[in-house]
Structure formats: C-alpha cells, structure tokens
Scaffold this motif. Structure first.
Motif, PDB file in Angstrom:
ATOM      1  N   ASN A  87      68.080  87.501 166.711  1.00 21.50           N
ATOM      2  CA  ASN A  87      69.436  87.272 167.167  1.00 21.50           C
ATOM      3  C   ASN A  87      70.490  87.374 166.075  1.00 21.50           C
ATOM      4  N   SER A  88      70.102  87.443 164.819  1.00 18.54           N
ATOM      5  CA  SER A  88      71.101  87.498 163.768  1.00 18.54           C
ATOM      6  C   SER A  88      71.603  88.920 163.598  1.00 18.54           C
ATOM      7  N   ALA A  89      72.934  89.056 163.624  1.00 16.60           N
ATOM      8  CA  ALA A  89      73.553  90.366 163.452  1.00 16.60           C
ATOM      9  C   ALA A  89      73.441  90.780 161.990  1.00 16.60           C
ATOM     10  N   GLN A  90      73.397  92.052 161.778  1.00 20.26           N
ATOM     11  CA  GLN A  90      73.294  92.569 160.420  1.00 20.26           C
ATOM     12  C   GLN A  90      74.681  92.911 159.885  1.00 20.26           C
ATOM     13  N   ALA A  91      74.917  92.583 158.650  1.00 18.73           N
ATOM     14  CA  ALA A  91      76.160  92.911 157.969  1.00 18.73           C
ATOM     15  C   ALA A  91      75.828  93.792 156.779  1.00 18.73           C
ATOM     16  N   GLU A  92      76.779  94.596 156.396  1.00 16.53           N
ATOM     17  CA  GLU A  92      76.615  95.474 155.232  1.00 16.53           C
ATOM     18  C   GLU A  92      77.132  94.745 153.995  1.00 16.53           C
ATOM     19  N   GLN A  93      76.289  94.647 152.963  1.00 16.70           N
ATOM     20  CA  GLN A  93      76.732  93.994 151.736  1.00 16.70           C
ATOM     21  C   GLN A  93      77.665  94.929 150.987  1.00 16.70           C
ATOM     22  N   ALA A 134      80.407  92.888 155.107  1.00 19.81           N
ATOM     23  CA  ALA A 134      81.313  93.379 156.147  1.00 19.81           C
ATOM     24  C   ALA A 134      80.535  93.587 157.433  1.00 19.81           C
ATOM     25  N   PHE A 135      81.175  93.271 158.559  1.00 23.99           N
ATOM     26  CA  PHE A 135      80.597  93.580 159.863  1.00 23.99           C
ATOM     27  C   PHE A 135      81.724  93.951 160.822  1.00 23.99           C
ATOM     28  N   ASP A 136      81.396  94.791 161.780  1.00 23.78           N
ATOM     29  CA  ASP A 136      82.347  95.180 162.812  1.00 23.78           C
ATOM     30  C   ASP A 136      82.136  94.303 164.035  1.00 23.78           C
ATOM     31  N   ASP A 137      83.233  93.899 164.668  1.00 20.54           N
ATOM     32  CA  ASP A 137      83.125  93.115 165.899  1.00 20.54           C
ATOM     33  C   ASP A 137      82.366  93.958 166.917  1.00 20.54           C
ATOM     34  N   PRO A 138      81.268  93.452 167.470  1.00 19.79           N
ATOM     35  CA  PRO A 138      80.459  94.266 168.381  1.00 19.79           C
ATOM     36  C   PRO A 138      81.136  94.564 169.716  1.00 19.79           C
ATOM     37  N   ASP A 139      82.162  93.788 170.085  1.00 21.86           N
ATOM     38  CA  ASP A 139      82.812  93.970 171.381  1.00 21.86           C
ATOM     39  C   ASP A 139      84.218  94.553 171.288  1.00 21.86           C
ATOM     40  N   VAL A 140      84.801  94.578 170.102  1.00 23.21           N
ATOM     41  CA  VAL A 140      86.162  95.072 169.923  1.00 23.21           C
ATOM     42  C   VAL A 140      86.132  96.192 168.893  1.00 23.21           C
ATOM     43  N   LYS A 141      86.305  97.393 169.366  1.00 24.02           N
ATOM     44  CA  LYS A 141      86.309  98.543 168.453  1.00 24.02           C
ATOM     45  C   LYS A 141      87.534  98.461 167.534  1.00 24.02           C
ATOM     46  N   ASN A 142      87.328  98.792 166.272  1.00 20.64           N
ATOM     47  CA  ASN A 142      88.375  98.863 165.252  1.00 20.64           C
ATOM     48  C   ASN A 142      88.809  97.506 164.689  1.00 20.64           C
ATOM     49  N   VAL A 143      87.918  96.505 164.735  1.00 18.66           N
ATOM     50  CA  VAL A 143      88.136  95.256 164.014  1.00 18.66           C
ATOM     51  C   VAL A 143      86.939  95.066 163.090  1.00 18.66           C
ATOM     52  N   THR A 144      87.238  94.931 161.797  1.00 25.74           N
ATOM     53  CA  THR A 144      86.208  94.688 160.792  1.00 25.74           C
ATOM     54  C   THR A 144      86.488  93.353 160.119  1.00 25.74           C
ATOM     55  N   CYS A 145      85.435  92.574 159.915  1.00 24.41           N
ATOM     56  CA  CYS A 145      85.551  91.286 159.239  1.00 24.41           C
ATOM     57  C   CYS A 145      84.765  91.322 157.933  1.00 24.41           C
ATOM     58  N   TYR A 146      85.321  90.668 156.928  1.00 25.75           N
ATOM     59  CA  TYR A 146      84.670  90.527 155.630  1.00 25.75           C
ATOM     60  C   TYR A 146      84.407  89.047 155.405  1.00 25.75           C
ATOM     61  N   ILE A 147      83.181  88.731 155.038  1.00 23.66           N
ATOM     62  CA  ILE A 147      82.795  87.350 154.766  1.00 23.66           C
ATOM     63  C   ILE A 147      82.324  87.252 153.332  1.00 23.66           C
ATOM     64  N   SER A 148      82.801  86.222 152.624  1.00 25.85           N
ATOM     65  CA  SER A 148      82.220  85.893 151.326  1.00 25.85           C
ATOM     66  C   SER A 148      81.513  84.566 151.511  1.00 25.85           C
ATOM     67  N   ARG A 149      80.290  84.476 150.969  1.00 26.88           N
ATOM     68  CA  ARG A 149      79.499  83.262 151.158  1.00 26.88           C
ATOM     69  C   ARG A 149      78.637  83.013 149.936  1.00 26.88           C
TER      70      ARG A 149
END
Length: 159
Positions: free
Chosen positions: A17-23, A44-59
């Motif tokens: 169930n965990s989505a994959q993000a690109e490092q 970085a990951f793209d919203d799976p339901d909204v085309k053209n929205v990208t989110c960046y997470i630092s953790r």
C-alpha cells in the motif's frame, strides 16, 4: 506460528500500500562509523488523482546499523511543498471529497507500526488543494505536521 503469519501479512500489506516516491537528493546530518549516516532525504511524488500536481517531501532518515538494516524508527520530522506544474482539472470525486481528506502518499518510517502520510483536501471556497503531511503510529502518533497549499490557477499553454 499464527503470530508470525499475521506479522508477515501485515508487513506485506504495508509494503504493497505504500506509494513510491522518487528520491531527488539527500544531505548527511550525523556521521555514523558503522552503517549509513543519519540524513535528510528529499523525495518527489505526483498526486495520483490530480494530474499536474507534484509534491516534494523532506524527511529525516535514521542511519547506523539499525537504519542500514531497516530496523530503525525514523523521527516524525518532515516538510512538504506542492506545486501546480500544468493545467489542473478536478474530478467531481475530488470536488465533493470527504472532510477527512484522501490519503495520496504513504511511506513506512519504521519496521511495521509507523508511517508518514500525505492527505489531500479540497478547499472549494478558495479553489485550492491542501496537502497535509504527518506521521502516525498504531498506538501513539505525533502532532508534528506540515502543510502545503496549491491554488488552482488557469494554465495558458503556449502553442
């Protein structure tokens, strides 16, 4: 024997169930003599339901021997920034979404019980998408969270 199967099935469920993000990159924060260093990872990951929205997470990512073996628990520290990268068209499902939001990203941050999540909300009165990142645990979650808003702006494409 039954407990072992339940544990393994739970681990498989969390992994599937965990989505994959690109490092995108990382920086070391603490040197560890044995195993990888502690670091901050940017993904970085793209919203799976909204085309053209990208989110960046630092953790935070725990290193050392436990971190190298995948047995360490990462801290609940994370930041998020989301952007519109093209024209956005929202489905009726998103426009009429639930007040609890929709989980769009999950990342395991401990062997089994803790995960980083991103939940999307739609603010109809401001025509914006809101992304909330937080960490939860089966028994004891964390109040640490981060927020990013994406105003839906008309996108003029150059022809």
């Amino acid at each position: 024997m039954k407990k072992e199967w339940i544990f393994l099935l739970g681990l498989v469920f969390v992994t599937i169930n965990s989505a994959q993000a690109e490092q995108v990159g990382s920086v070391d924060t603490v040197f560890k003599l044995f195993g990888p260093d502690h670091k901050i990872v940017v993904e970085a990951f793209d919203d799976p339901d909204v085309k053209n929205v990208t989110c960046y997470i630092s953790r935070a990512k725990t290193g050392g021997l436990k971190g190298g073996l995948g047995l360490a628990e990462d801290t609940s520290d994370a930041a998020i920034s989301c952007q519109q990268i093209g024209p956005i068209v929202l489905s009726d499902k998103i426009k009429n979404g639930k007040k609890e939001g929709t989980v769009v990203f999950q990342k395991r941050t401990s062997l089994v019980f803790k995960k980083l999540q991103v939940v999307r909300f739609y603010d109809a009165s401001r025509n914006a998408l809101i992304y909330l990142s937080y960490s939860d645990r089966v028994i004891d979650g964390s109040p640490k969270n981060a927020l990013s808003a994406v105003p839906i702006i008309p996108w003029n494409e150059v022809k």
